[in-house]
Design a protein around this motif. Structure first.
Motif, mmCIF file in Angstrom:
data_model
loop_
_atom_site.group_PDB
_atom_site.id
_atom_site.type_symbol
_atom_site.label_atom_id
_atom_site.label_comp_id
_atom_site.label_asym_id
_atom_site.label_seq_id
_atom_site.Cartn_x
_atom_site.Cartn_y
_atom_site.Cartn_z
ATOM 1 N N LYS A 43 0.334 -8.240 2.777
ATOM 2 C CA LYS A 43 -0.771 -8.761 1.959
ATOM 3 C C LYS A 43 -0.980 -10.256 2.241
ATOM 4 N N GLU A 82 -4.895 -2.781 -3.088
ATOM 5 C CA GLU A 82 -4.591 -2.505 -4.504
ATOM 6 C C GLU A 82 -3.116 -2.751 -4.811
ATOM 7 N N TYR A 83 -2.510 -3.667 -4.070
ATOM 8 C CA TYR A 83 -1.080 -3.937 -4.194
ATOM 9 C C TYR A 83 -0.669 -4.186 -5.650
ATOM 10 N N SER A 84 -1.378 -5.063 -6.333
ATOM 11 C CA SER A 84 -0.972 -5.440 -7.695
ATOM 12 C C SER A 84 -1.054 -4.259 -8.657
ATOM 13 N N LYS A 85 -1.994 -3.351 -8.446
ATOM 14 C CA LYS A 85 -2.102 -2.170 -9.307
ATOM 15 C C LYS A 85 -1.018 -1.144 -8.980
ATOM 16 N N GLY A 113 2.486 -3.497 -9.367
ATOM 17 C CA GLY A 113 2.566 -4.410 -10.519
ATOM 18 C C GLY A 113 3.191 -3.794 -11.743
ATOM 19 N N LYS A 118 7.752 -2.288 -1.223
ATOM 20 C CA LYS A 118 7.206 -3.368 -2.053
ATOM 21 C C LYS A 118 7.268 -4.709 -1.322
ATOM 22 N N GLU A 147 4.022 -6.650 0.290
ATOM 23 C CA GLU A 147 3.781 -8.007 -0.212
ATOM 24 C C GLU A 147 3.610 -8.962 0.974
#
Length: 137
Positions: A80, A131-134, A137, A73, A77
């Motif tokens: 990204k 698609e990090y946030s999906k 998240g 994670k 982050e």
């Protein structure tokens, strides 16, 4: 165990820092994506429908051991943020996939499918960045 002096001029070269980060992950006893998950991530990235593919990857990421998940994670982050500055550093999500895919995700035993695996390794990292946030998240 030795103390690092981050003010030392050797750390000004971003390639040295990147190389050290990649070496850290490459020298772990097992990749950040554990060996037992390799085929599952490859199968997930092959899913044609993007929403289903993202959901499958998210499910796998959530099954990872907590230290792997937490490290992943934070790392993604950070990557990204690097991709967000592509116009300055020329590092797109695709470039980051090429650089970090084989380091973070690899089969326990190399087979004749090395080129195919490399493509999937890159795509998995790209998907996780885009698609990090999906996924996280």
């Amino acid at each position: 165990e030795e103390k690092l002096n981050l003010d030392d001029s050797q750390w000004e070269d971003i390639h040295v820092v990147t190389g050290a980060l990649k070496m850290f992950f490459r020298e772990l006893p097992e990749p950040l994506f554990p060996y037992c998950f390799f085929e599952q991530f490859v199968e997930a990235i092959k899913i044609q429908d993007n929403a289903t593919r993202v959901k499958a990857v998210k499910t796998l990421v959530r099954k990872l051991p907590k230290p792997n998940y937490d490290t992943m994670k934070v790392l993604f982050e950070h990557l990204k943020k690097i991709a967000a500055k592509e116009s300055v550093n020329l590092m797109s999500t695709q470039s980051l996939g090429i650089v970090f895919g084989p380091t973070l995700l690899r089969p326990e035993k190399e087979t004749g499918n090395m080129a195919v695996h490399m493509l999937y390794q890159n795509q998995i990292v790209e998907l996780m960045l885009s698609e990090y946030s999906k996924i996280f998240g």
